[in-house]
Design a protein around this motif. Structure first.
Motif, PDB file in Angstrom:
ATOM      1  N   PHE A 134     -13.298 -14.854   2.379  1.00 45.71           N
ATOM      2  CA  PHE A 134     -13.375 -13.705   1.477  1.00 45.71           C
ATOM      3  C   PHE A 134     -12.302 -13.678   0.401  1.00 45.71           C
ATOM      4  N   THR A 135     -11.303 -14.560   0.493  1.00 52.68           N
ATOM      5  CA  THR A 135     -10.300 -14.627  -0.582  1.00 52.68           C
ATOM      6  C   THR A 135     -10.742 -15.546  -1.732  1.00 52.68           C
ATOM      7  N   ALA A 136     -11.923 -16.171  -1.589  1.00 52.85           N
ATOM      8  CA  ALA A 136     -12.468 -16.958  -2.704  1.00 52.85           C
ATOM      9  C   ALA A 136     -12.926 -15.988  -3.803  1.00 52.85           C
ATOM     10  N   ASP A 137     -13.160 -16.505  -5.025  1.00 54.20           N
ATOM     11  CA  ASP A 137     -13.505 -15.619  -6.147  1.00 54.20           C
ATOM     12  C   ASP A 137     -14.840 -14.877  -5.960  1.00 54.20           C
ATOM     13  N   HIS A 138     -15.801 -15.528  -5.355  1.00 53.24           N
ATOM     14  CA  HIS A 138     -17.144 -14.932  -5.181  1.00 53.24           C
ATOM     15  C   HIS A 138     -17.704 -14.424  -6.503  1.00 53.24           C
TER      16      HIS A 138
ATOM     17  N   HIS B 111     -14.961   1.248  -1.083  1.00 53.16           N
ATOM     18  CA  HIS B 111     -14.235   0.100  -1.618  1.00 53.16           C
ATOM     19  C   HIS B 111     -13.617  -0.726  -0.493  1.00 53.16           C
ATOM     20  N   ARG B 112     -13.054  -1.856  -0.881  1.00 49.05           N
ATOM     21  CA  ARG B 112     -12.307  -2.700   0.060  1.00 49.05           C
ATOM     22  C   ARG B 112     -11.337  -3.545  -0.752  1.00 49.05           C
ATOM     23  N   PHE B 113     -10.403  -4.172  -0.067  1.00 51.99           N
ATOM     24  CA  PHE B 113      -9.368  -4.959  -0.754  1.00 51.99           C
ATOM     25  C   PHE B 113      -9.157  -6.280  -0.034  1.00 51.99           C
ATOM     26  N   THR B 114      -8.898  -7.328  -0.803  1.00 49.48           N
ATOM     27  CA  THR B 114      -8.441  -8.573  -0.176  1.00 49.48           C
ATOM     28  C   THR B 114      -7.546  -9.348  -1.138  1.00 49.48           C
ATOM     29  N   LEU B 115      -6.844 -10.308  -0.582  1.00 46.89           N
ATOM     30  CA  LEU B 115      -5.998 -11.172  -1.397  1.00 46.89           C
ATOM     31  C   LEU B 115      -6.852 -12.259  -2.055  1.00 46.89           C
ATOM     32  N   THR B 116      -6.309 -12.890  -3.089  1.00 48.57           N
ATOM     33  CA  THR B 116      -6.940 -14.076  -3.667  1.00 48.57           C
ATOM     34  C   THR B 116      -6.404 -15.292  -2.896  1.00 48.57           C
ATOM     35  N   ASP B 117      -6.757 -16.481  -3.362  1.00 54.42           N
ATOM     36  CA  ASP B 117      -6.272 -17.672  -2.649  1.00 54.42           C
ATOM     37  C   ASP B 117      -4.774 -17.924  -2.833  1.00 54.42           C
TER      38      ASP B 117
END
Ligand code: KMT
Ligand code: NI
Length: 175
Positions: free
Chosen positions: A14-18, A130-136
């Motif tokens: 889930f930290t991929a750009d998608h 909403h939700r939050f995650t880090l990038t790579d």
């Protein structure tokens, strides 16, 4: 900041750009009540905070190697942030360093992904899922601003009968 529709592929990290390649404009974000500003200095942040009456703040750093409490707690925290939820107050985040993704639902329940980096300020309205995650990069340092006392409570979806949710849907003309 860049905003686009999430590609919906939940099989990769889930930290991929998608990135679906479908762009989302600031006007589109505004339609769902999400505000965005780029502010170069903390002085500018202070000005906005004053205008909008954000009286409190704190800083959170998400980085595996330095997270207080260790790796387990760090992972747990990230999982909590990635659960789809809403709050009964605005969520205001200013990126001091690093990067992060804030995903917000549009009026048709599709995920809009915003990729934020240093100097980006995002304001989510109360009641938006909403939700939050880090990038790579796996690192972010954020300033969290609050109107009064921090309201941390995350109400995980589904909370469709919630009064703030209903109020939000009305405010964007979805109900
Ligand atoms: C929250 O409620 O804190 C979030 O949605 C996570 C973003 S801030 C790390
Ligand atoms: Ni939240």
């Amino acid at each position: 900041m860049r905003a686009y529709y999430h590609d919906g592929n939940n099989e990769v990290d889930f930290t991929a750009d998608h990135d679906s390649g479908i762009e989302v404009t600031l006007a589109d974000l505004d339609k769902v009540g999400v505000l965005y500003y780029h502010l170069e200095t903390e002085e500018e942040v202070n000005t906005v905070a004053k205008q909008r009456e954000y009286r409190n703040r704190d800083v959170i750093t998400l980085k595996e190697s330095t997270f207080p409490g260790g790796v387990e707690l760090y992972r747990e925290k990230l999982n909590v942030f990635y659960q789809e939820h809403l709050h009964e107050d605005e969520e205001i985040r200013y990126i001091l360093d690093g990067e992060g993704f804030f995903d917000v639902r549009d009026s048709e329940d599709r995920w809009i992904r915003t990729k934020l980096s240093k100097g980006d300020l995002l304001i989510l309205p109360l009641g938006i899922y909403h939700r939050f995650t880090l990038t790579d990069q796996n690192y972010v340092q954020l300033l969290r601003l609050f109107k009064d006392e921090p309201k941390w409570t995350a109400l995980n979806r589904p909370v469709d009968q919630n009064l703030f949710r209903e109020q939000y849907l009305q405010s964007i003309g979805a109900k």
